[in-house]
Design an enzyme around this catalytic site. Structure first.
Site, PDB file in Angstrom:
ATOM      1  N   HIS A   1      -1.043  -7.656  -3.193  1.00 47.31           N
ATOM      2  CA  HIS A   1      -2.326  -8.134  -2.673  1.00 47.31           C
ATOM      3  C   HIS A   1      -3.488  -7.847  -3.626  1.00 47.31           C
ATOM      4  CE1 HIS A   1      -2.573  -3.953  -0.858  1.00 47.31           C
ATOM      5  NE2 HIS A   1      -3.810  -4.087  -1.307  1.00 47.31           N
TER       6      HIS A   1
ATOM      7  N   SER B   1      -5.153   1.011  -3.574  1.00 50.39           N
ATOM      8  CA  SER B   1      -3.978   0.141  -3.473  1.00 50.39           C
ATOM      9  C   SER B   1      -3.285   0.015  -4.824  1.00 50.39           C
ATOM     10  CB  SER B   1      -4.396  -1.248  -2.998  1.00 50.39           C
ATOM     11  OG  SER B   1      -4.806  -1.242  -1.653  1.00 50.39           O
TER      12      SER B   1
ATOM     13  N   ASP C   1       5.079  -6.690  -0.921  1.00 50.06           N
ATOM     14  CA  ASP C   1       3.705  -6.445  -1.356  1.00 50.06           C
ATOM     15  C   ASP C   1       3.685  -5.642  -2.651  1.00 50.06           C
ATOM     16  OD1 ASP C   1       0.947  -6.592  -1.359  1.00 50.06           O
ATOM     17  OD2 ASP C   1       0.692  -4.780  -0.160  1.00 50.06           O
TER      18      ASP C   1
END
Length: 458
Positions: free
Chosen positions: A102, A208, A132
């Site tokens: 993402h 992230s 992901d």
């Protein structure tokens, strides 16, 4: 206070005195620090910058106001440059970096900034929406980059100390510490292979793709998401286990697309009512709802109503855990399945296979004067459904892509066409015959996101 608790625990366990209230007793104990571990691991954690081009409606300025749009229309779409910031981890000296998918989705340009501030353009080797995860490569010539070696995430235990390293909010590389709060967390993210490590180490936006590190200096997880109402850390962070990350990196390095083992069935959680009906002592295992004719489970003798209790000795509580174990396995592996039928527990070896292409794809671009013109359609098989991220038991004709044409206005990738003008659509051949017939209007039925949708066009 959290750091002090960690030090006391380290002192107690290190001296073998057992669990008892204690305080540091000398200067050396007072100076216990994560600093040596941080110096060893932090250089392998990088910043990832992704640039995207976004199409927005309107020409900008006051004419984007809804009041003016009533009289002058919405205007032409315009392009806007967007930027996203995340973290990444160097896992190979040649410049292989893993991050979250993402972080780089839709990126037209990706750059990586090392811990020493140098920046390099990055090439996307693999983007895997299902996990992901994304794998990048930077070219640094003959230089050997610092790396984080993979640890065995399956050996983690609740209570283990961990560090989270990343770039939260773009403030610069940041290290936080905490413990493993829980393991095998499911239903907390968009991944198809959910078995997240939960930690209370502070993780915030920008983290992230960063590293979750154990006390040996090994990568045990890629920080992926948080639960938060405010947008900041509240001690509920989730990381993708390193064992799953490693399999994705291996596929990227080999240059091959990811092909995961296929069980060929649908499964559900065993709740208390099901456990009572099946005579189980407690809710556990994964109930088989149905099996494809080509399923390796069916071939090994399992059937609808059986409960899979464990795979290679690892107990199962839900279908996501089964997906995770398949996600870290390889085609051709042999796995020991323990299952229960009635009051009998059985074991059987299962050879893992790829989803089969049981029918010819017949990939076709629809043309002509019909609402599907511009759609790319294929016959569904378990292999096609797996590639599109769909239920592998789905049948029929699916839209696998959209080109220029009217279809872009009405359909989306993944739509399953059920019928047109009263004719059932079972194959691409059938669909082509139907759209070739002149019609003043079109009544179309399709399956979108598991829901049947019918509409009239023309």
């Amino acid at each position: 206070m959290r750091f002090l608790s960690g030090l006391v625990l380290a002192v107690v366990l290190g001296t073998g005195t057992g669990f008892a209230d204690t305080v540091p007793t000398d200067k050396m104990q007072m100076q216990l620090s994560f600093a040596p571990l941080v110096k060893k691991t932090a250089p392998a954690v990088v910043n990832v910058y992704a640039k995207t081009i976004q199409r927005v409606q309107g020409a900008g300025g006051p004419f984007d106001d809804p009041f003016f749009q009533q009289f002058f229309g919405r205007g032409q779409p315009r392009e806007r440059v967007g930027n996203s910031l995340g973290s990444g981890v160097i896992v190979d000296k040649s410049g292989i970096i893993v991050t979250n998918n993402h972080v780089i989705t839709g990126a037209t340009d990706i750059r990586v900034a090392l811990a020493d501030k140098r920046e390099f353009p990055a090439k996307l080797l693999l983007a895997d929406e299902k996990t992901d995860l994304a794998v990048l490569r930077i070219d640094v010539g003959d230089e050997k980059l610092p790396i984080l070696p993979f640890g065995n995430s399956d050996s983690l235990e609740v209570g283990d100390l961990v560090l989270a390293i990343g770039n939260p909010f773009g403030v610069g590389q940041t290290v936080t510490n905490g413990i493993v709060s829980a393991l095998a967390r499911t239903d907390v993210g968009a991944s198809n292979y959910q078995s997240f490590i939960q930690t209370d180490a502070a993780i915030n936006p920008g983290n992230s793709g960063g590293a979750l590190v154990n006390m040996k200096g090994e990568l045990v997880g890629i920080n992926s998401m948080i639960y938060s109402r405010s947008g900041g850390s509240v001690g509920l962070g989730f990381s993708i286990p390193a064992n799953l990350v490693s399999t994705v990196v291996q596929s990227a390095e080999s240059g091959k697309k990811i092909v995961r083992p296929w069980m060929g069935g649908t499964f559900q959680v065993v709740n208390q009512d099901i456990a009572d009906a099946l005579g189980l002592d407690r809710p556990e295992g994964v109930l088989i709802n149905n099996l494809d004719q080509l399923s390796p489970l069916r071939e090994a003798g399992l059937q609808q109503g059986d409960v899979i209790m464990a795979m290679d000795g690892k107990s199962l509580e839900n279908p996501q855990e089964l997906n995770y174990l398949l996600g870290i396995s390889h085609i051709g592996d042999s796995k020991l399945m323990e299952y229960r039928r009635g009051t009998t527990t059985k074991q059987v070896q299962i050879k893992l296979i790829a989803a089969p292409e049981s029918v010819e794809r017949q990939e076709t671009s629809i043309t002509g004067k019909n609402p599907l013109s511009g759609a790319v359609v294929v016959n569904l098989s378990p292999a096609v459904a797996d590639e599109l991220g769909m239920d592998t038991s789905a049948k029929g004709v699916v839209i696998s892509g959209l080109q220029n044409g009217p279809a872009r206005q009405f359909f989306i990738k993944g739509d399953i066409i059920l019928e047109m003008n009263g004719a059932a659509i079972d194959t691409v051949d059938t669909l082509q015959r139907v759209v070739a017939q002149p019609s003043r209007g079109w009544v179309i039925g399709l399956l979108r996101g598991g829901q049947k949708v019918y509409f009239r066009l023309g």
